[in-house]
Design a protein around this motif. Structure first.
Motif, PDB file in Angstrom:
ATOM      1  N   ASP A 111       0.828  -1.213   0.000  1.00 61.05           N
ATOM      2  CA  ASP A 111       0.000   0.000   0.000  1.00 61.05           C
ATOM      3  C   ASP A 111       0.861   1.262   0.000  1.00 61.05           C
ATOM      4  O   ASP A 111       0.535   2.241  -0.679  1.00 61.05           O
ATOM      5  CB  ASP A 111      -0.939   0.006   1.205  1.00 61.05           C
ATOM      6  CG  ASP A 111      -2.052  -1.035   1.076  1.00 61.05           C
ATOM      7  OD1 ASP A 111      -2.354  -1.457  -0.064  1.00 61.05           O
ATOM      8  OD2 ASP A 111      -2.605  -1.428   2.126  1.00 61.05           O
ATOM      9  N   GLN A 115       0.908   4.020  -2.977  1.00 61.32           N
ATOM     10  CA  GLN A 115       0.678   5.442  -2.712  1.00 61.32           C
ATOM     11  C   GLN A 115       1.830   6.285  -3.250  1.00 61.32           C
ATOM     12  O   GLN A 115       1.623   7.339  -3.842  1.00 61.32           O
ATOM     13  CB  GLN A 115       0.494   5.699  -1.210  1.00 61.32           C
ATOM     14  CG  GLN A 115       0.210   7.153  -0.873  1.00 61.32           C
ATOM     15  CD  GLN A 115      -1.036   7.690  -1.557  1.00 61.32           C
ATOM     16  OE1 GLN A 115      -2.070   7.042  -1.575  1.00 61.32           O
ATOM     17  NE2 GLN A 115      -0.930   8.874  -2.131  1.00 61.32           N
ATOM     18  N   HIS A 118       1.510   6.444  -6.998  1.00 66.72           N
ATOM     19  CA  HIS A 118       0.389   7.318  -7.336  1.00 66.72           C
ATOM     20  C   HIS A 118       0.803   8.792  -7.210  1.00 66.72           C
ATOM     21  O   HIS A 118       0.534   9.600  -8.103  1.00 66.72           O
ATOM     22  CB  HIS A 118      -0.815   7.020  -6.433  1.00 66.72           C
ATOM     23  CG  HIS A 118      -1.983   7.905  -6.702  1.00 66.72           C
ATOM     24  ND1 HIS A 118      -2.802   7.733  -7.798  1.00 66.72           N
ATOM     25  CD2 HIS A 118      -2.459   8.977  -6.029  1.00 66.72           C
ATOM     26  CE1 HIS A 118      -3.731   8.667  -7.784  1.00 66.72           C
ATOM     27  NE2 HIS A 118      -3.544   9.434  -6.717  1.00 66.72           N
ATOM     28  N   THR A 119       1.493   9.124  -6.126  1.00 68.52           N
ATOM     29  CA  THR A 119       1.933  10.499  -5.899  1.00 68.52           C
ATOM     30  C   THR A 119       2.905  10.949  -6.989  1.00 68.52           C
ATOM     31  O   THR A 119       2.778  12.045  -7.537  1.00 68.52           O
ATOM     32  CB  THR A 119       2.603  10.629  -4.514  1.00 68.52           C
ATOM     33  OG1 THR A 119       1.652  10.235  -3.517  1.00 68.52           O
ATOM     34  CG2 THR A 119       3.073  12.043  -4.249  1.00 68.52           C
TER      35      THR A 119
END
Length: 131
Positions: A111, A115, A118-119
């Motif tokens: 996870d 993240q 994604h950032t």
């Protein structure tokens, strides 16, 4: 041809040139048969050593993106887009292996990695819109 060199990067200058030309070929900005600037002209425009441009061109030729002819210059070679895609996917897989090893060493969860990706992706999209 617009090539931007970052001198304060750890990424070698020849690789920056190679990658930018490769991107221009893959996105269709440079087409099969298009002439590239001579190594001497490109080195003069970028204010770098001709040895650096020579290495970039040699790598592009070795990877099958351009072909060079003595006395005539270097030209974009016709490429098999499916083969190029397969090569890039392999390179991505190799990088993901390295990322997973480093994430494991740092104790990052899936996870947290997701993240982070994604950032970074959102930042890249935002930067491209501002260009």
């Amino acid at each position: 041809m617009d090539i931007i060199i970052t001198n304060n990067s750890d990424y070698p200058i020849y690789a920056q040139i190679k990658d930018q030309i490769k991107t221009m070929i893959l996105n269709g900005e440079l087409k099969e048969g298009d002439a590239l600037p001579s190594m001497r002209l490109l080195s003069k425009e970028l204010r770098i050593s001709i040895i650096t441009t020579k290495r970039a061109y040699e790598e592009l030729e070795r990877e099958g993106y351009i072909e060079s002819y003595t006395g005539k210059g270097s030209f974009v070679k016709g490429i098999n887009r499916e083969m190029v895609k397969e090569t890039v996917v392999y390179e991505i897989e190799t990088l993901f292996d390295e990322i997973l090893e480093k994430a494991d060493m740092a104790g990052l969860s899936y996870d947290e990695l997701e993240q982070l990706m994604h950032t970074l992706y959102e930042e890249r999209c935002k930067d491209e819109k501002n260009l």
